[in-house]
Design a protein around this motif. Structure first.
Motif, PDB file in Angstrom:
ATOM      1  N   PHE A  28       2.842  -2.306 -14.877  1.00 59.37           N
ATOM      2  CA  PHE A  28       4.005  -1.422 -14.958  1.00 59.37           C
ATOM      3  C   PHE A  28       4.357  -0.790 -13.613  1.00 59.37           C
ATOM      4  O   PHE A  28       5.138   0.157 -13.563  1.00 59.37           O
ATOM      5  CB  PHE A  28       3.780  -0.340 -16.013  1.00 59.37           C
ATOM      6  N   ALA A  29       3.791  -1.293 -12.525  1.00 58.23           N
ATOM      7  CA  ALA A  29       4.106  -0.768 -11.196  1.00 58.23           C
ATOM      8  C   ALA A  29       5.549  -1.139 -10.824  1.00 58.23           C
ATOM      9  O   ALA A  29       6.083  -2.114 -11.350  1.00 58.23           O
ATOM     10  CB  ALA A  29       3.126  -1.333 -10.183  1.00 58.23           C
ATOM     11  N   PRO A  30       6.178  -0.378  -9.983  1.00 61.58           N
ATOM     12  CA  PRO A  30       5.620   0.777  -9.297  1.00 61.58           C
ATOM     13  C   PRO A  30       5.618   2.018 -10.200  1.00 61.58           C
ATOM     14  O   PRO A  30       6.517   2.206 -11.013  1.00 61.58           O
ATOM     15  CB  PRO A  30       6.557   0.983  -8.108  1.00 61.58           C
ATOM     16  N   TRP A  31       4.590   2.822 -10.037  1.00 65.17           N
ATOM     17  CA  TRP A  31       4.471   4.082 -10.753  1.00 65.17           C
ATOM     18  C   TRP A  31       5.028   5.197  -9.873  1.00 65.17           C
ATOM     19  O   TRP A  31       4.730   5.251  -8.685  1.00 65.17           O
ATOM     20  CB  TRP A  31       3.006   4.383 -11.064  1.00 65.17           C
ATOM     21  N   ALA A  32       5.835   6.066 -10.463  1.00 57.13           N
ATOM     22  CA  ALA A  32       6.392   7.203  -9.728  1.00 57.13           C
ATOM     23  C   ALA A  32       5.817   8.498 -10.304  1.00 57.13           C
ATOM     24  O   ALA A  32       5.832   8.684 -11.526  1.00 57.13           O
ATOM     25  CB  ALA A  32       7.916   7.213  -9.852  1.00 57.13           C
TER      26      ALA A  32
END
Length: 76
Positions: A28-32
């Protein structure tokens, strides 16, 4: 426990004790970064079952939801 909440794509959120989110699934990247908060079994966080979250963090190191539904075991 201080936890850090990160947003993935769509309605996916990851919760971890790692302030960088480096241990969250790359699927599920990119993670913010979204927010950091204190979490315990008695203190609820909107959209997160605190007991389920803490159990996942103890077992996998993180907790992941999609539209508020737990999906941790599908991505660990």
């Amino acid at each position: 426990m201080l936890v850090h909440v990160f947003r993935g794509p769509g309605r996916v959120f990851g919760v971890t004790a790692d302030e960088t989110g480096a241990n969250l699934p790359t699927k599920f990247a990119p993670w913010a970064w979204f927010k950091s908060a204190e979490l315990d079994r008695e203190r609820a966080m909107p959209g997160i079952d605190s007991a389920e979250c803490l159990d996942d963090m103890a077992r996998y190191g993180f907790h992941v939801t999609d539209a508020h539904a737990r999906i941790t075991d599908q991505v660990a």
